[in-house]
Design a protein around this motif. Sequence first.
Motif, PDB file in Angstrom:
ATOM      1  N   LYS A 225      45.946  79.182  13.004  1.00  0.00           N
ATOM      2  CA  LYS A 225      45.055  79.188  11.845  1.00  0.00           C
ATOM      3  C   LYS A 225      45.824  78.994  10.546  1.00  0.00           C
ATOM      4  O   LYS A 225      46.956  79.465  10.389  1.00  0.00           O
ATOM      5  CB  LYS A 225      44.263  80.500  11.794  1.00  0.00           C
ATOM      6  CG  LYS A 225      43.581  80.885  13.106  1.00  0.00           C
ATOM      7  CD  LYS A 225      42.567  79.842  13.572  1.00  0.00           C
ATOM      8  CE  LYS A 225      41.864  80.312  14.851  1.00  0.00           C
ATOM      9  NZ  LYS A 225      40.887  79.315  15.335  1.00  0.00           N
ATOM     10  N   THR A 229      40.609  80.471   5.839  1.00  0.00           N
ATOM     11  CA  THR A 229      39.450  81.300   6.187  1.00  0.00           C
ATOM     12  C   THR A 229      39.732  82.210   7.377  1.00  0.00           C
ATOM     13  O   THR A 229      39.085  83.234   7.543  1.00  0.00           O
ATOM     14  CB  THR A 229      38.229  80.411   6.525  1.00  0.00           C
ATOM     15  OG1 THR A 229      38.572  79.518   7.594  1.00  0.00           O
ATOM     16  CG2 THR A 229      37.805  79.606   5.315  1.00  0.00           C
ATOM     17  N   GLU A 230      40.698  81.799   8.231  1.00  0.00           N
ATOM     18  CA  GLU A 230      41.063  82.593   9.397  1.00  0.00           C
ATOM     19  C   GLU A 230      42.585  82.700   9.488  1.00  0.00           C
ATOM     20  O   GLU A 230      43.308  81.806   9.041  1.00  0.00           O
ATOM     21  CB  GLU A 230      40.534  81.953  10.686  1.00  0.00           C
ATOM     22  CG  GLU A 230      39.031  81.919  10.805  1.00  0.00           C
ATOM     23  CD  GLU A 230      38.582  81.300  12.121  1.00  0.00           C
ATOM     24  OE1 GLU A 230      38.309  82.054  13.078  1.00  0.00           O
ATOM     25  OE2 GLU A 230      38.539  80.059  12.187  1.00  0.00           O
TER      26      GLU A 230
END
Length: 305
Positions: A225, A229-230
């Motif tokens: 990731k 966002t992650e």
Amino acid sequence: MAVNTIENRTLFMEACDQQLIEGATSGWMEANAGQVKYTGGDTVKIPTLSTTGLGDYDRNAGYPKGGVSVKYQTKTMTQDRGTSFFLDRIEVDESGFIATAASSAAIFQREHVIPEVDAYRYSTLYKLTDAKGFSHEYTPAASTILSELQKDITSVRDSGAGAAELVIIMPYPVADILSSSEKLTRYVNVGQFSQGGVNLEVQTFNGIPIIRVPSERMKTAYDFKSGATEFGFAPAGDAVQINWIICPKSVPIAISKTDGVYIYDPETTQGADAWKVEYRKFHDLWVKDEQLKTVRVCTAAGGNA
């Protein structure tokens, strides 16, 4: 308090690097990094030494003139990962910050960094060997696992590894199936395995150490990731479980370096009344082109993850 000193940062980075070498199931691969030539940036050079063979000795001319050559394979370090975290000023006083930051970093490495580095290394070994046709599928069963494992060991030795010290890397569930084989006792013993200056007691198969790994770290592919966002990593949608990896201990060349550790006190930190720690980790794994033939990877059949 001058916490962002070269001394504190160096100690912090060295402690992080040593924890990874000792704590990662793949930490032993970093012992092979001594042969890597690194001068900065994202590229490294790995030397390959070759010599000529024997020729006929001539009583007049003497010895045939052979030679030794050193060539370098240029590899790119692809994994540039990082994060930052805050420690609230009210919860951490000035005198206890270094100890608290070190404890936080140790937990962060144990829970996130070490599993990710392991997963990247094992999936990379699969990707490299699969591209050369040195991987195969098999569904582990107590009645056949011994013969399948021995086939791969023989294949590795016959491909050039010879009597070199080998390592078997295996997820816990597959190792349990191996242990349930009725014929196993005649092949299994307990031996010592050295990693990062620590001697570990491990099970051996025909004298070859078996390194047991959580199965979530032994998939064929992962999504790492971005942090937008992650965070962290997860098995890719098409990932398959790896049953085992067999290779000479000297073949995987792994590097991990903690770099860019910066510490900011609450007066300097923007947007929060807190201490801020920035952490950056470079790492990668390579296998010399001519040594890929000595690695075998067995994966689950039928796409079982």
